[in-house]
Design an enzyme around this catalytic site. Structure first.
Site, short mmCIF file in Angstrom:
data_model
loop_
_atom_site.label_atom_id
_atom_site.label_comp_id
_atom_site.label_asym_id
_atom_site.label_seq_id
_atom_site.Cartn_x
_atom_site.Cartn_y
_atom_site.Cartn_z
CB THR A 39 9.28 1.66 3.53
OG1 THR A 39 9.20 2.36 4.77
CG2 THR A 39 10.63 0.96 3.45
CG ASP A 93 4.04 2.84 1.73
OD1 ASP A 93 5.09 2.69 1.09
OD2 ASP A 93 3.77 2.17 2.76
N GLY A 94 4.18 2.83 -1.40
CA GLY A 94 4.09 1.86 -2.49
C GLY A 94 3.29 0.63 -2.06
N GLY A 148 4.68 -4.85 2.61
CA GLY A 148 5.61 -5.44 3.57
C GLY A 148 6.76 -6.17 2.92
N GLY A 188 9.31 -4.92 1.93
CA GLY A 188 10.52 -4.34 2.54
C GLY A 188 10.56 -4.53 4.04
CD GLU A 200 5.35 -0.15 4.52
OE1 GLU A 200 6.34 0.13 3.86
OE2 GLU A 200 4.67 -1.16 4.32
CE LYS A 214 5.61 -3.67 -7.27
NZ LYS A 214 5.97 -2.63 -6.36
C1 5RP Z 1 7.71 -2.04 2.16
C2 5RP Z 1 6.53 -1.99 1.27
C3 5RP Z 1 6.73 -1.40 -0.09
O1 5RP Z 1 5.81 -0.38 -0.27
C4 5RP Z 1 6.52 -2.46 -1.12
O2 5RP Z 1 7.39 -3.55 -0.84
C5 5RP Z 1 6.77 -1.93 -2.53
O3 5RP Z 1 8.13 -1.68 -2.68
P1 5RP Z 1 8.73 -1.10 -4.04
O4 5RP Z 1 8.23 0.30 -4.17
O5 5RP Z 1 10.22 -1.18 -3.82
O6 5RP Z 1 8.28 -1.98 -5.16
O7 5RP Z 1 5.45 -2.41 1.58
O8 5RP Z 1 7.43 -2.71 3.36
#
Ligand code: 5RP
Length: 221
Positions: free
Chosen positions: A28, A82-83, A96, A98, A104, A122
């Protein structure tokens, strides 16, 4: 290169890890949104299906015509993409931001390989500048707050946020996480905690980091 472009090149690099005819786990966030758009464009008709970690990602996947199936209907997934909100050099993550941390963590646990995609802001030396999310059962919130304060954290309720599971999020400020394995275990033991967004026991296997000089690949030690 803009942060958005760095996310996009990291997402594009993750396509190389996706096997045709496989069921993929999908996370997400804004970086994953790039991945969903790119994997649909480049491999959409050769993907069997996806297991998604949030309603938002499910909707985006379906919008591209990719089937979203229940995790209970498949065995182990080959790959989870995932990010992250933060990663250290051991590929232990804070996730988290998001609010999708619980699903996740479930999809990551069900996957053979976890490929994390992110822009280079990051990568940190010590986790904890980004507030650590904890999903809690609403009736236990104040009990959990007291326990978290005893661990040295400053928990703050994420206002207006209800997770896909109907729970609340506490964001833990003021942490310097030098022993992520231990902290993850301690927070998991608090009654009323559903999940903590610390991915140390199940870190990423690969981190694809978008930088000004292209994508840099890190693997877990
Ligand atoms: C969502 C997450 C996302 O992977 C994290 O917040 C990174 O988001 P982005 O890719 O928008 O920087 O853990 O729960």
């Amino acid at each position: 290169m803009s942060p958005e472009d760095k996310k996009r090149i990291a997402a594009e690099a993750a396509i190389d890890y996706v096997r045709p005819d496989s069921v993929i786990g999908v996370g997400t966030g804004s970086t994953v949104n790039h991945f969903i758009d790119l994997v649909a464009e480049k491999m959409g008709d050769r993907l069997r299906a996806a297991v998604s970690s949030s309603e938002a990602s499910s909707e985006r996947l379906r919008g591209h015509g990719i089937d979203v199936i229940d995790l209970n209907d498949v065995g182990k997934l080959d790959i989870y993409v995932d990010g992250a909100d933060e990663s250290n050099s051991r590929l232990q993550l804070i996730k988290g931001g998001g609010g999708a941390l619980t699903r996740e963590k479930i999809v990551a646990a069900a996957s053979a390989e976890f490929v994390c995609i992110a822009d280079d802001s990051k990568l940190v030396e010590v986790l904890g500048v980004f507030p650590l999310p904890v999903e809690v059962i609403p009736m236990a919130r104040e009990l959990v707050v007291r326990e978290l304060r005893a661990l040295g954290a400053d928990p703050r309720l994420r206002e207006g946020m209800i997770t896909d599971n109907g729970n609340q999020i506490l964001d833990l400020h003021g942490l310097k996480i030098t022993d992520a394995l231990d902290l993850e275990t301690r927070i998991n033991q608090i009654t009323g905690v559903v999940c903590v967004g610390l991915f140390a026991h199940r870190p990423a296997d690969v981190l694809l980091l978008g930088t000004d000089n292209g994508v840099v690949t890190f693997t877990a030690d």
